[in-house]
Design an enzyme around this catalytic site. Structure first.
Site, short mmCIF file in Angstrom:
data_model
loop_
_atom_site.label_atom_id
_atom_site.label_comp_id
_atom_site.label_asym_id
_atom_site.label_seq_id
_atom_site.Cartn_x
_atom_site.Cartn_y
_atom_site.Cartn_z
N ARG A 221 38.00 53.43 80.71
CA ARG A 221 38.37 53.87 79.35
C ARG A 221 38.71 55.35 79.32
NH1 ARG A 221 38.51 49.59 80.11
NH2 ARG A 221 37.23 47.88 79.35
N SER B 250 33.96 48.30 71.17
CA SER B 250 32.74 48.99 71.60
C SER B 250 32.70 50.40 71.03
CB SER B 250 32.71 49.09 73.13
OG SER B 250 32.65 47.79 73.67
N GLU C 185 33.24 55.73 72.80
CA GLU C 185 34.51 55.17 73.28
C GLU C 185 35.53 55.30 72.15
OE1 GLU C 185 34.46 51.50 75.51
OE2 GLU C 185 36.36 50.88 74.61
#
Ligand SMILES: Cc1cc2nc3c(=O)[nH]c(=O)nc-3n(C[C@H](O)[C@H](O)[C@H](O)COP(=O)(O)OP(=O)(O)OC[C@H]3O[C@@H](n4cnc5c(N)ncnc54)[C@H](O)[C@@H]3O)c2cc1C
Length: 260
Positions: free
Chosen positions: A142, A184, A254
């Site tokens: 990510r 998330s 995130e």
């Protein structure tokens, strides 16, 4: 420059945010250092006072097969890519049928499911400053170090769309809440799971206004109705504080927080 009024309580996947003017990027890139670029806000928490915003215009919503590669515009929605690949029997993009976002946002976040990440088959990207080969980009879980709008990305082309993979990705999603969220909330710390840590510090299911970390999946911050930016931020900070105190682990977001 053309602009567009966007109601972020409808546009963003969190269903949070006011109505703000967004500049449309087409051929004039003179403003890019003064504005923050958004895609479809599936990974974004829009604040009460976001910075000036910009997005790619429809000009960058396309998919082409060229020289044995797939060229995809930065404003192309993931669902459109997945449908195109199914129709043309193209492999490796099955995971996009269950991963919301536009191509630019997906590449910038190196989005994916488990080992299936958008960078796996990336060749290069085009930005207003020119082309960047994959080899010159730093990327990981990510994360990328791309610092410019992604106008187009080129991928290697392989044939063989796999319906079984689509079913597998659908199953992976089965434990995830359908309540509005941004996926998330935190990145998983190395060797651990953000959801486990959130549960361990007693925050799973705790309501702050209409927001909570989901009972179904503790790393999903969800909006159960009229959730606000302030409620969301309170829970994010509380999780970071409690997890740091109990486990000495810093939870890294995130999702992207847009607040001046
Ligand atoms: C229900 C749900 C499930 C999810 N599951 C997953 C999952 O399993 N795996 C996963 O990886 N993600 C997941 N996500 C998060 C989301 O799908 C990805 O992060 C996606 O990449 C977001 O794309 P976007 O266009 O909405 O980006 P945005 O949220 O609009 O922006 C995200 C970031 O990308 C940057 N960006 C956007 N467009 C560009 C561009 N053209 N050029 C350069 N930078 C750009 C923005 O500046 C911002 O920093 C999920 C989200 C939801 C709502």
């Amino acid at each position: 420059m053309q602009t567009k009024l966007i109601n972020f309580s409808k546009y963003s996947s969190f269903k949070i945010g006011g109505v703000f003017e967004v500049a449309l990027l087409e051929d004039d890139f003179s403003c890019i250092n003064d504005y923050y670029l958004i895609g479809s806000c599936n990974n974004t928490l829009v604040g009460n006072n976001p910075p000036p915003l910009m997005m790619l215009s429809k000009k960058y919503d396309y998919i082409k097969i060229e020289n044995n590669t797939l060229k995809i515009g930065g404003a192309t929605p993931s669902g459109k890519v997945a449908s195109f690949c199914k129709k043309h029997n193209i492999a490796n993009f099955e995971f996009l049928s269950h991963l919301p976002g536009k191509l630019g946002g997906l590449v910038f976040m190196n989005a994916g499911l488990k080992e299936y990440e958008i960078f796996n088959h990336l060749v290069d990207i085009t930005t207003p400053q020119g082309m960047m080969q994959k080899e010159s980009i730093e990327f990981g879980y990510r994360f990328t170090n791309i610092a410019s709008p992604i106008l187009e990305a080129t991928f290697s082309l392989e044939y063989g769309f796999d319906v079984q993979k689509v079913e597998m990705f659908q199953k992976m999603r089965a434990n995830q809440p359908s309540t509005p969220s941004a996926g998330s909330c935190f990145k998983n710390p190395q060797g651990d799971y953000a959801g486990r840590l959130i549960e361990a510090v007693g925050l799973k299911g705790l309501m702050q206004g209409d927001m909570c970390f989901s009972e179904q999946h503790a790393n999903f911050l969800v909006n159960c109705g009229e959730g606000t930016f302030n409620d969301a931020i309170w829970l994010i900070k509380e999780a970071q504080k409690r997890v740091c105190k109990e486990f000495a682990i810093r939870l890294e977001c995130e999702l992207v927080i847009l607040e001046s």
